[in-house]
Structures are given as structure tokens and as C-alpha cells.
Motif scaffolding. Structure first.
Motif, PDB file in Angstrom:
ATOM      1  N   LEU A  64      26.787 -30.566  70.354  1.00 24.56           N
ATOM      2  CA  LEU A  64      26.255 -31.472  69.038  1.00 24.56           C
ATOM      3  C   LEU A  64      27.015 -30.568  68.270  1.00 24.56           C
ATOM      4  CD1 LEU A  64      22.581 -32.426  69.149  1.00 24.56           C
ATOM      5  CD2 LEU A  64      24.762 -34.088  69.750  1.00 24.56           C
ATOM      6  N   GLN A  65      27.311 -29.693  67.914  1.00 26.69           N
ATOM      7  CA  GLN A  65      27.720 -28.875  66.471  1.00 26.69           C
ATOM      8  C   GLN A  65      29.447 -29.271  67.731  1.00 26.69           C
ATOM      9  OE1 GLN A  65      25.742 -25.035  66.774  1.00 26.69           O
ATOM     10  NE2 GLN A  65      25.207 -25.972  64.943  1.00 26.69           N
ATOM     11  N   ALA A  66      30.112 -28.964  68.845  1.00 24.06           N
ATOM     12  CA  ALA A  66      31.144 -28.663  68.647  1.00 24.06           C
ATOM     13  C   ALA A  66      31.981 -30.209  68.879  1.00 24.06           C
ATOM     14  CB  ALA A  66      30.851 -28.668  70.317  1.00 24.06           C
ATOM     15  N   ILE A  67      30.772 -31.588  68.902  1.00 36.07           N
ATOM     16  CA  ILE A  67      31.510 -33.010  68.105  1.00 36.07           C
ATOM     17  C   ILE A  67      31.780 -32.578  67.191  1.00 36.07           C
ATOM     18  CG2 ILE A  67      30.210 -35.294  68.416  1.00 36.07           C
ATOM     19  CD1 ILE A  67      28.912 -35.224  70.934  1.00 36.07           C
ATOM     20  N   VAL A  68      30.965 -32.114  65.954  1.00 35.22           N
ATOM     21  CA  VAL A  68      31.366 -32.267  64.849  1.00 35.22           C
ATOM     22  C   VAL A  68      32.330 -31.864  64.131  1.00 35.22           C
ATOM     23  CG1 VAL A  68      30.357 -31.471  62.075  1.00 35.22           C
ATOM     24  CG2 VAL A  68      28.770 -32.491  64.190  1.00 35.22           C
ATOM     25  N   VAL A  69      32.907 -30.307  65.212  1.00 28.48           N
ATOM     26  CA  VAL A  69      33.861 -29.630  65.384  1.00 28.48           C
ATOM     27  C   VAL A  69      35.394 -30.933  65.482  1.00 28.48           C
ATOM     28  CG1 VAL A  69      35.025 -27.777  65.770  1.00 28.48           C
ATOM     29  CG2 VAL A  69      33.232 -27.581  65.499  1.00 28.48           C
ATOM     30  N   GLY A  70      34.864 -31.456  66.645  1.00 27.88           N
ATOM     31  CA  GLY A  70      35.786 -32.511  66.489  1.00 27.88           C
ATOM     32  C   GLY A  70      35.954 -33.865  66.291  1.00 27.88           C
ATOM     33  N   ALA A  83      36.796 -35.001  73.897  1.00 29.16           N
ATOM     34  CA  ALA A  83      36.715 -34.629  75.316  1.00 29.16           C
ATOM     35  C   ALA A  83      35.132 -34.422  74.994  1.00 29.16           C
ATOM     36  CB  ALA A  83      37.382 -33.381  75.216  1.00 29.16           C
ATOM     37  N   TYR A  84      34.862 -33.726  73.491  1.00 29.64           N
ATOM     38  CA  TYR A  84      33.303 -32.981  73.439  1.00 29.64           C
ATOM     39  C   TYR A  84      32.283 -34.618  73.871  1.00 29.64           C
ATOM     40  CZ  TYR A  84      35.664 -29.233  70.915  1.00 29.64           C
ATOM     41  OH  TYR A  84      35.926 -27.653  70.977  1.00 29.64           O
ATOM     42  N   PHE A  85      32.689 -35.563  73.125  1.00 26.60           N
ATOM     43  CA  PHE A  85      31.648 -36.207  72.937  1.00 26.60           C
ATOM     44  C   PHE A  85      31.670 -36.959  74.871  1.00 26.60           C
ATOM     45  CE2 PHE A  85      32.389 -38.018  68.646  1.00 26.60           C
ATOM     46  CZ  PHE A  85      31.270 -38.317  68.717  1.00 26.60           C
ATOM     47  N   SER A  86      32.562 -36.570  75.305  1.00 29.30           N
ATOM     48  CA  SER A  86      32.492 -36.693  76.842  1.00 29.30           C
ATOM     49  C   SER A  86      31.892 -35.747  77.477  1.00 29.30           C
ATOM     50  CB  SER A  86      33.631 -36.681  77.314  1.00 29.30           C
ATOM     51  OG  SER A  86      33.600 -37.186  79.359  1.00 29.30           O
ATOM     52  N   ILE A 135      38.670 -21.871  69.320  1.00 30.25           N
ATOM     53  CA  ILE A 135      37.543 -22.611  68.531  1.00 30.25           C
ATOM     54  C   ILE A 135      37.887 -23.483  69.489  1.00 30.25           C
ATOM     55  CG2 ILE A 135      36.935 -24.133  66.591  1.00 30.25           C
ATOM     56  CD1 ILE A 135      37.165 -20.663  66.008  1.00 30.25           C
ATOM     57  N   PHE A 136      38.522 -24.152  69.686  1.00 31.00           N
ATOM     58  CA  PHE A 136      38.049 -25.308  70.518  1.00 31.00           C
ATOM     59  C   PHE A 136      37.786 -25.332  71.873  1.00 31.00           C
ATOM     60  CE2 PHE A 136      41.966 -27.367  67.573  1.00 31.00           C
ATOM     61  CZ  PHE A 136      40.874 -28.123  67.163  1.00 31.00           C
ATOM     62  N   PHE A 184      42.451 -33.455  75.059  1.00 32.45           N
ATOM     63  CA  PHE A 184      41.012 -34.094  76.011  1.00 32.45           C
ATOM     64  C   PHE A 184      41.445 -32.730  77.086  1.00 32.45           C
ATOM     65  CE2 PHE A 184      39.137 -35.078  79.421  1.00 32.45           C
ATOM     66  CZ  PHE A 184      37.703 -36.217  78.579  1.00 32.45           C
ATOM     67  N   ASP A 185      42.439 -32.598  77.093  1.00 31.69           N
ATOM     68  CA  ASP A 185      42.544 -31.041  78.663  1.00 31.69           C
ATOM     69  C   ASP A 185      42.212 -29.619  77.845  1.00 31.69           C
ATOM     70  OD1 ASP A 185      43.564 -31.046  81.134  1.00 31.69           O
ATOM     71  OD2 ASP A 185      44.205 -29.110  80.261  1.00 31.69           O
ATOM     72  N   SER A 186      42.663 -29.466  76.408  1.00 32.96           N
ATOM     73  CA  SER A 186      41.677 -28.457  76.104  1.00 32.96           C
ATOM     74  C   SER A 186      41.025 -28.099  76.106  1.00 32.96           C
ATOM     75  CB  SER A 186      43.559 -28.969  74.468  1.00 32.96           C
ATOM     76  OG  SER A 186      45.034 -28.522  75.180  1.00 32.96           O
ATOM     77  N   ALA A 187      40.523 -29.591  74.934  1.00 32.09           N
ATOM     78  CA  ALA A 187      38.833 -29.208  74.939  1.00 32.09           C
ATOM     79  C   ALA A 187      37.565 -29.655  76.253  1.00 32.09           C
ATOM     80  CB  ALA A 187      38.488 -30.343  72.970  1.00 32.09           C
TER      81      ALA A 187
END
Length: 505
Positions: A284-290, A148-151, A264-265, A22-25
Motif C-alpha cells: 500500500l505504501q508503494a502505491i502512495v509512492v507511485g 504497476a504498484y496498483f496491479s 526506491i522504485f 510499468f516494467d521498472s516497478a
């Protein structure tokens, strides 16, 4: 065997990985906000993102020896406190220095959690479950990244300084982790090796695997203690008989990061914006990555004790090479079109006026574009164009970029991500495990910091084509390293792994 109990305590310990992920992303969503609020240059932005790794280096150095002295459990409790303080402080920071200090404190927590959690899990897990349970730490890391991406996506539209909410929300799971750790027992191996408390260790091992498992495990630990009466030193770690272990450890630590995973992250939305995506679609694309990272980490956990460590590394690094080559080709084949619609996206009137000189022109590469812009723009205008505006003019196969990034993340998630930490928890002899894991973790963090610090500069000055080409080359080298040096460790006890690697020189 009390499988549910073993999984429960392993999962609680691995929640440190959730906070690490979480802290990283989470910083990826806050980049625009903090850059504007603190008025950062590219270099300051890279440092504010990457400084967390300086803290991680400190955590790497001290976590191993301190966990040897005071116990794995106590060190994990300290990391939970550090995560809580960092999240709260960074959300409330009002100046750049204060923000950086808060980030570094969180980094110390990362450096401790990423080393001690796998060690603890490896020391309590039965050999048949060890790979899967140690990989729970990596699973929690990727769950943390996804959350983290969703948040970030749901908090990005909060009025005012949404970045403060993005960073501050981490304090909630950090405090829950602090409370949950009090349920976890101390490591039975540590109790025997450091305190000679065979009675306490036996109770814990009985609860994990029953009396027969406890008896066999205690006998193996005592045999190991008998062979290693003296505490190991750095001289022991770097001795000739440890050559194979050192090569494997430092090689995995280097290639896990130099292939660009944290770029990337940490900068996922930025990369997708470079490919012409809007801010909303980039999040949104970052969420797909996660989510991709999460799904394929689950695949790795299922396969790591069945297929083995080395096969996963071969498959993963091969696929990473293909994916990074695809991204390189996608950006290399991009064109830059200066039509009326694209020019209207420029808000700076002076820059727009200057760019009108090449209205109707199309360029086949970023190098060609920048060479032409050098003739008509001032240095400051060119810098601002590279940093903020180039994304408005790019015409690229954005789908290919997305597929390449997702393939890369999936390949990493089944190989270098979980396998490196699993092997590091297995290959070091008990007498040098603390200092060895700290030294290798420090090196891993140093490489990670280098990648993170330079990535914004690379995008601005080298462009995405060369940046991804460099990572692709590193992926090729990582595959060659795996083929030559990695030794299979699945299904063996920690003592058997030690005997195997001490023989292979």
C-alpha cells in the motif's frame, strides 16, 4: 496551432514511457515470488532485477544510430514488440536463465523507448510547448510505475504463482502501444535531414502549427542542415567545442541515477518492510509512492516551460538532499528489541533458540546488533537473520521514513526525472544527436544498473543507515553540479540552444 493534434501524437509516442515505468516497478511486487521460485541469492536477485538494464544499455547503444538511419517511428514500433515479447516470456519462464533473458529483452525495449520518444517529441513540438510535451514521456513513466504498484497489490493474493500474473499483464498495454504507433507521423526534422523530403515534412508541420509555423521551422532545419553536411562522429561529440554539452549531459545522466531513484522504485516494498511494515502495508505504501511521483510529475510539466529547467533542478536536488538525510537519521535512530512478541515471529526453531540468549535485550544501532549476533549465530544464521528477520525486531519512526521517501520521490519528479530527458533532447547538435543520446543513455543505464545490483547487498551488509547516507551525499553533489554547470534552455528553438552551448566553453 493544432495543439490537440500535437499533444495526441506526443502522448501516443510517450506511451513507451508508460511501458518503461510499468516494467521498472512491476518487479518490486514479484521479488518475493521469484526469489523463492528460482531459489536466488542476494546477488542473483540483484542481477535478475538489474539485468533489464543490461538490455537497456544495448538499446541505448543501437537506438540512436538506428533511429537516425531508419527513423524514430520504426524504432518505437520495434520497442513495442520487445515489450510484448518480454512480458509474455518472463511470465512463463521456468528457470533462472530463461527469466533473465526475458528481462534483458524488455531492457532493450526500455533502452530504445527512453531515448527515442523524447527525441521524436522534441522534433515535432513547437518551442513553447516542447518542455511540457517532452515531459509527457516522464509523466507516462510515472503513470506506468503507479499502475504497476496498483496491479501488484490487486494480484498479490492470487493463489499459486501470483508473480507470473504481475509480470505477464504488461503484454496487454505493450500490444496496444504497437497498434497506436501506426497513427503517428514520421518526424519532420528526420524527413528533411535524412531523406530531404521537405514536402512531407511541410504537410506534417502544417498540421501541427499551421503554414507560418511550418515555414519558419523548415527554414531553421535547412539552415542547420547547411551547417552540418557531414554526419557527426564520436570524435565530433567529444571535441573541444562540445565540452559544455558533454559535461551537462553526462553529469545529469550520472546524478539522475546515483542518487538512488531506481533502488526506491525497484525495492519500495522491501524498504518499507525494513522499516517494520507488514507485507500488505508495504504494498500500500508503494502505491502512495507511485501516486506521489505522478502528482509531482504533473507539477513539473506545468512548471518546466514557465519556471525553467535550472530552477526546477535546484529546488529538486535540494529537497532530495533533505529527504535522504531524513531517511538516514530515521534508520540511524532505530532500536532493535528482542522481546517475547518479536521472538515469536521467528519460524526457524534453531535460530529462535539461539536468539533466546539475548531475550530482553535492546540495541541502539544495527551495527551494535550485528556485532552481538556474530558472537551467538553461525554465519548462515546471521545471513538469514539480516536478510529475512531483522525487520521483525526494528523499532523505528516509520512515519518519518515514509515522509522522507515521499519527499524524495516528489523532489525527483519535479527535477532530475523529467528535466534530464528534456535537456538531453535539446542540447545535442543534429549531426551528433543519435550517437550522443546513445552514449549518454548507455552511461545513465550503467549507473542505474550499479545502483540496482548493489542495493540488496547494501541493505544486508551495510544496513539502511549507511545506504541512505551514501545517497544523501550524492544528492549534495548533484546540487553543486547543477549550480555550476546547468545552462537554461527554456523558450529557445533547438537551433538556438545549439548556438548558445557552442559559444559557452
Amino acid at each position: 496551432m493544432n495543439k490537440s493534434y500535437t499533444i495526441t501524437i506526443s502522448f501516443i509516442v510517450a506511451l513507451g514511457g508508460f511501458l518503461l515505468g510499468f516494467d521498472s516497478a512491476v518487479i518490486s511486487g514479484a521479488i518475493t515470488g521469484i526469489r523463492s521460485y528460482f531459489e536466488m541469492s542476494d546477488w542473483e536477485l540483484g542481477f535478475s532485477v538489474g539485468c533489464v538494464i543490461f538490455g537497456a544499455m544495448a538499446g541505448n547503444i543501437f537506438a540512436g544510430p538506428l533511429s537516425d538511419k531508419y527513423g524514430r517511428k520504426k524504432l518505437l514500433i520495434v520497442t513495442a514488440i520487445l515489450f510484448t515479447v518480454s512480458a509474455t516470456w518472463s511470465a512463463l519462464a521456468t528457470n533462472y536463465i530463461s527469466f533473465v533473458i526475458a528481462r534483458i529483452i524488455g531492457g532493450v525495449g526500455i533502452g530504445g523507448a527512453i531515448l527515442i520518444a523524447p527525441i521524436y517529441i522534441a522534433e515535432v513540438a513547437p518551442p513553447k510547448l516542447r518542455g511540457s510535451l517532452v515531459s509527457l514521456n516522464q509523466l507516462n513513466i510515472v503513470i506506468g510505475i503507479s499502475v504497476a504498484y496498483f496491479s501488484n497489490y490487486f494480484l498479490k493474493d492470487i493463489e499459486g504463482e501470483s508473480w507470473r500474473w504481475m509480470l505477464g499483464v504488461e503484454a496487454i498495454p505493450a500490444f496496444l502501444y504497437f497498434l497506436a504507433l501506426f497513427i503517428v507521423p514520421r518526424s519532420p526534422r528526420w524527413l528533411i535531414q535524412k531523406l530531404n523530403r521537405v514536402d512531407l515534412a511541410e504537410k506534417i508541420l502544417n498540421k501541427i502549427g499551421g503554414k507560418q509555423f511550418a515555414k519558419i521551422t523548415i527554414e531553421e532545419i535547412l539552415r542547420g542542415v547547411a551547417k552540418k553536411q557531414a554526419k557527426g562522429t564520436y570524435a565530433d561529440f567529444f571535441s573541444k567545442r562540445m565540452t559544455t554539452v558533454v559535461i551537462i549531459a553526462f553529469g545529469l545522466a550520472f546524478f539522475q541515477q546515483i542518487t538512488g531513484i531506481n533502488a526506491i522504485f525497484y525495492y519500495a516494498p522491501t524498504i518499507f518492510e525494513q522499516a517494520g511494515g507488514s507485507t500488505d502495508s508495504s504494498f500500500l505504501q508503494a502505491i502512495v509512492v507511485g501516486l506521489t511521483n505522478l502528482v509531482f510529475t504533473l507539477v513539473a510539466i506545468r512548471l518546466i516551460d514557465k519556471l525553467g529547467r535550472k530552477p526546477l533542478l535546484i529546488i529538486g536536488t535540494s529537497a532530495m538532499t533533505i529527504a535522504l538525510t531524513m531517511a538516514t537519521l530515521a534508520f540511524n535512530n532505530a532500536t532493535y528489541d528482542f522481546n517475547e512478541n518479536n521472538l515469536q515471529k521467528i519460524e526457524n526453531s534453531e535460530l529462535k533458540l539461539a536468539l533466546n540468549q539475548i531475550k530482553g535485550t535492546s540495541f541502539n544501532s544495527q551495527n551494535e546488533l550485528f556485532e552481538n549476533l556474530e558472537q551467538i549465530l553461525t554465519k548462515e544464521q546471521l545471513f538469514n537473520f539480516k536478510r529475512y528477520e531483522v525487520k521483525n525486531f526494528i523499532s523505528i519512526n516509520a512515519t518519518l521514513v515514509l515522509i522522507a521517501i515521499l519527499l524524495y520521490v516528489a523532489a525527483f519528479a519535479i527535477s532530475l526525472g523529467p528535466v534530464m530527458w528534456t535537456m538531453l533532447s535539446e542540447i545535442f547538435p543534429g549531426n551528433v544527436k543519435g550517437i550522443a543520446i546513445s552514449a549518454v543513455g548507455f552511461f545513465n543505464s550503467l549507473v542505474s544498473y550499479t545502483v540496482t545490483q548493489f542495493f540488496p547487498w547494501e541493505l544486508t551488509n551495510l544496513g539502511p543507515t549507511i545506504t541512505f547516507a551514501i545517497y544523501a551525499l550524492m544528492a549534495v553533489l548533484s546540487l553543486l553540479f547543477v549550480l555550476k554547470y546547468i545552462v537554461e534552455t527554456k523558450g529557445r528553438s533547438l537551433e538556438e540552444v545549439e548556438e548558445l552551448l557552442m559559444r559557452v566553453e
